[in-house]
Every structure is written in structure tokens, then in C-alpha cells.
Scaffold this active site. Structure first.
Site, mmCIF file in Angstrom:
data_model
loop_
_atom_site.group_PDB
_atom_site.id
_atom_site.type_symbol
_atom_site.label_atom_id
_atom_site.label_comp_id
_atom_site.label_asym_id
_atom_site.label_seq_id
_atom_site.Cartn_x
_atom_site.Cartn_y
_atom_site.Cartn_z
ATOM 1 N N TYR A 42 0.790 -1.166 0.020
ATOM 2 C CA TYR A 42 0.084 -0.038 -0.162
ATOM 3 C C TYR A 42 0.777 1.239 -0.069
ATOM 4 O O TYR A 42 1.740 1.410 1.029
ATOM 5 C CB TYR A 42 -1.033 0.041 1.021
ATOM 6 C CG TYR A 42 -1.935 -1.157 1.118
ATOM 7 C CD1 TYR A 42 -2.306 -1.915 0.119
ATOM 8 C CD2 TYR A 42 -2.680 -1.520 2.509
ATOM 9 C CE1 TYR A 42 -3.250 -2.735 0.016
ATOM 10 C CE2 TYR A 42 -3.706 -2.544 2.279
ATOM 11 C CZ TYR A 42 -3.894 -3.054 1.283
ATOM 12 O OH TYR A 42 -4.895 -4.041 1.178
ATOM 13 N N HIS A 50 -0.456 -12.125 0.936
ATOM 14 C CA HIS A 50 -1.440 -11.263 0.151
ATOM 15 C C HIS A 50 -2.040 -11.941 -1.023
ATOM 16 O O HIS A 50 -3.234 -11.715 -1.310
ATOM 17 C CB HIS A 50 -0.510 -10.021 -0.321
ATOM 18 C CG HIS A 50 -1.339 -8.996 -0.494
ATOM 19 N ND1 HIS A 50 -0.795 -7.461 -0.644
ATOM 20 C CD2 HIS A 50 -2.701 -8.674 -0.620
ATOM 21 C CE1 HIS A 50 -1.926 -6.552 -0.676
ATOM 22 N NE2 HIS A 50 -3.106 -7.320 -0.736
ATOM 23 N N ARG A 51 -1.483 -12.786 -1.756
ATOM 24 C CA ARG A 51 -2.203 -13.432 -2.944
ATOM 25 C C ARG A 51 -1.176 -14.850 -3.156
ATOM 26 O O ARG A 51 0.010 -15.028 -2.831
ATOM 27 C CB ARG A 51 -1.878 -12.349 -4.470
ATOM 28 C CG ARG A 51 -3.008 -11.620 -4.522
ATOM 29 C CD ARG A 51 -3.358 -10.932 -5.692
ATOM 30 N NE ARG A 51 -4.409 -10.235 -5.728
ATOM 31 C CZ ARG A 51 -5.896 -10.360 -5.965
ATOM 32 N NH1 ARG A 51 -6.016 -11.971 -6.135
ATOM 33 N NH2 ARG A 51 -6.674 -9.548 -6.205
ATOM 34 N N GLN A 110 -8.533 -13.381 3.540
ATOM 35 C CA GLN A 110 -9.084 -12.140 3.038
ATOM 36 C C GLN A 110 -9.508 -12.349 1.502
ATOM 37 O O GLN A 110 -8.703 -12.441 0.786
ATOM 38 C CB GLN A 110 -8.110 -11.098 3.458
ATOM 39 C CG GLN A 110 -8.667 -9.469 2.986
ATOM 40 C CD GLN A 110 -7.671 -8.749 3.573
ATOM 41 O OE1 GLN A 110 -7.121 -7.777 2.604
ATOM 42 N NE2 GLN A 110 -7.055 -8.486 4.726
ATOM 43 N N SER A 134 -13.245 -4.832 -0.109
ATOM 44 C CA SER A 134 -13.985 -3.987 -1.118
ATOM 45 C C SER A 134 -15.544 -4.315 -1.010
ATOM 46 O O SER A 134 -16.156 -4.722 -1.940
ATOM 47 C CB SER A 134 -13.769 -4.286 -2.522
ATOM 48 O OG SER A 134 -12.488 -3.729 -2.802
#
Length: 315
Positions: free
Chosen positions: A52, A125-126, A177, A225
């Protein structure tokens, strides 16, 4: 503020999370205002990622630095909040890096950026197609034994990708997440139209149904989101693309005396998977609006009505 258990632990955490993805350009005063609004509402869980703010002069970890420099938390106040960050996406041609070296180096920099001695939660994260579970396990073991990370999880992972990590990782993976909103709700809607030819929601796309998998394995789903229009930019509220959904959101908001934001939040928090909703807003009022939906008791008819108004087939 409603709380939910963090994964398989008995640690209660708020079902609303303050996401810090968009604070890169905020002044210290604005960051403090956002932080205070979240704390006052009971959302004392803050989500970061090394990525970020990477396109700002500060580069990677920029938003983590902005957060820490604005707040300058005392040791006592730091212990009152939950700090979560993510790693694994890199601004290189190869995009992803879940190597031992990268995970450890990223966490060390996150600790410096956040001005803290430990992270409450670290997520991958991914998914990384080149992941070696043994390297992830070695990094997690070192970070845990050094007291630098207390809990671990993943983000945007499928059931089989989680199972692969678990062949080597000994710590419980407490979090996954995932993207989820009323108009990006395939992971919730899939299977409702099971065995009905021609219906999109009759298919399972994530290797076994990630919502059911996480419920079976006591993994907390965090919805990112939560108000996005799906693959498009912008939010669902007032969108000309979703007139039926907005009409239903407005009707229920008037009925419950809250905003459409609260209703959209409640649609996620009403689910028995006991999910957390990650707010990406920099508007303190939007935090208050969402928190009003934290424990709003939508009926089954209202919940399914919203799903249908969002365009899903409910047989």
C-alpha cells in the site's frame, strides 16, 4: 460493535476492520481523525500491506509509515489495537514472492514502518504459483519464535492453496481475506442453484467452495471492497448499473433507520460464517455508517432479497 472469534482462537475481534490502503496522501491530522473514528466506533483492528502506497515517493511500506508517523502510538495504546499487514506482492516482472527471504525482510521493514515490535496478524497477500510451503513455514517459524508475528493467515487463497501451505506450515492459518460485496458475491451465491443447467450460480469456481471450507476449518473470512460494484470501479450506492439493488438498499435503510452502507455491511455480517468487513474508506462518517450494520439482524427474506436484487438466481 459485534465481535467474532479470530479463526480457531477464542480471541474476540470486531467484525468491522479499518483498512489503511488509501491513506497514502492523507495529512497526519486526517489519519488521526480516521483512526479516532474507528476506535470510537469499536473498530480497533487495522489492516495494512507492504504494497500500500508503493507508487508514492516512500515506495513500499509507505502507508504503514504514514499511519505510524501520524499516530505515534504509546506502548500501552499499541496493545489496545490489532495490527495486520500483508506481504507477497512485488513490483517486479515476477509479481509475487513468497520466499523465506522476502517474507522475513518484508516483515522486518513493516515493523520499522509501523514502529512496533510485533504484528498481530501477517497474511500472504496473494497466491504464488511458485510457492514452496517449506520456505513459508521456515519464515513463519522464525517470525513467531522471535515474537515478531503472533498469528498468520492468507488472502485471496483457494481451499487447495491453503491445504498446500498446511502440508508444511505448523501454525493455524486463522484468516483468509477475499473480495466480497453484494455485486461481487459469487463465493456466497455459488451452489445455490446447484444442478440447475444454464445457471451461473450452479458452478463452484474456487476449488471447493471457499466459504464452506473456511467454516469447516475455523478460518475467519475478511471481506475486502465490501461496497464495490464488482469488477468495475466505484461503489454500488446510487449506481445506475444496479437500480433494483439500490431500491432495496434504500427501502431497508429507511425501515431500519440506517444508511444503505449499514445495510450492505449487514448483508455480509449477517452470514453465519462470522466474517469481518474491511472498510477502505478515508471518510470517518462512512465508518460510523458501516458500524451501524455490524449487528443489524436482517431476516432471511431480506438477506435473500438483496442477493436476488444484486442479480443472482435464487431458485
Amino acid at each position: 460493535m459485534k465481535t467474532v472469534p479470530l479463526g480457531s482462537t477464542e480471541t474476540p475481534v470486531p467484525n468491522i476492520i479499518a483498512g489503511m490502503m488509501r491513506i497514502a496522501d492523507l495529512s497526519p491530522e486526517r489519519v488521526r481523525e480516521l483512526y479516532s473514528a474507528a476506535r470510537e466506533a469499536g473498530a480497533d483492528f487495522f489492516d495494512h500491506a507492504d504494497l500500500y502506497g508503493f507508487n508514492h515517493p516512500g515506495g513500499y511500506h509507505h502507508c504503514e509509515r504514514v499511519f505510524a508517523e501520524a499516530l505515534n502510538l504509546s506502548t500501552a495504546e499499541r496493545e489496545q489495537i490489532t495490527l495486520q499487514t500483508k506481504t507477497g506482492i512485488v513490483d517486479r516482472d515476477w509479481h509475487y514472492d513468497s520466499s523465506y527471504e522476502h517474507i522475513v525482510a518484508s516483515v522486518e521493514e513493516s515493523l520499522r514502518a509501523l514502529r512496533t515490535e510485533y504484528l498481530d496478524v501477517l497474511l500472504l497477500h496473494r497466491p504464488d504459483a511458485l510457492v514452496e510451503p517449506e520456505e513459508v513455514a521456515r519464515a513463519f517459524d522464525q517470525l513467531e519464535s522471535a515474537g515478531k508475528v503472533r498469528s498468520f493467515g492468507v488472502s485471496n487463497h483457494t481451499p487447495r492453496q491453503i491445504d498446500l501451505l498446511k502440508t508444511a506450515v505448523r501454525q493455524p492459518l486463522l484468516v483468509n481475506q477475499v473480495q466480497l460485496s453484494l455485486t461481487h458475491s459469487t463465493i456466497v451465491a455459488q451452489g445455490l442453484a446447484s444442478n440447475m443447467a444454464g445457471q451461473e450460480d450452479s458452478l463452484t469456481r474456487d476449488g471447493g467452495g471457499i466459504v464452506d471450507y473456511c467454516r469447516l476449518h475455523s478460518i475467519t473470512l475478511q471481506a475486502w471492497s465490501p461496497f464495490q460494484r464488482g469488477a468495475q470501479g466505484g461503489v454500488i450506492f446510487g449506481s445506475a448499473d444496479h437500480p433494483a439493488l439500490n431500491a432495496e438498499l434504500d427501502r431497508l435503510a429507511a425501515q431500519y433507520g440506517v444508511t444503505p452502507t449499514a445495510i450492505a455491511t449487514a448483508w455480509i455480517t449477517r452470514h453465519p460464517a462470522r466474517m469481518q468487513v474491511i472498510l477502505g474508506t478515508t471518510n470517518p462518517q462512512r465508518i460510523a455508517d458501516a458500524v451501524a450494520g455490524s449487528d443489524l439482524p436482517l431476516t432471511r427474506g431480506e438477506w435473500y432479497g438483496l442477493l436476488r436484487a444484486a442479480g443472482h438466481h435464487v431458485p
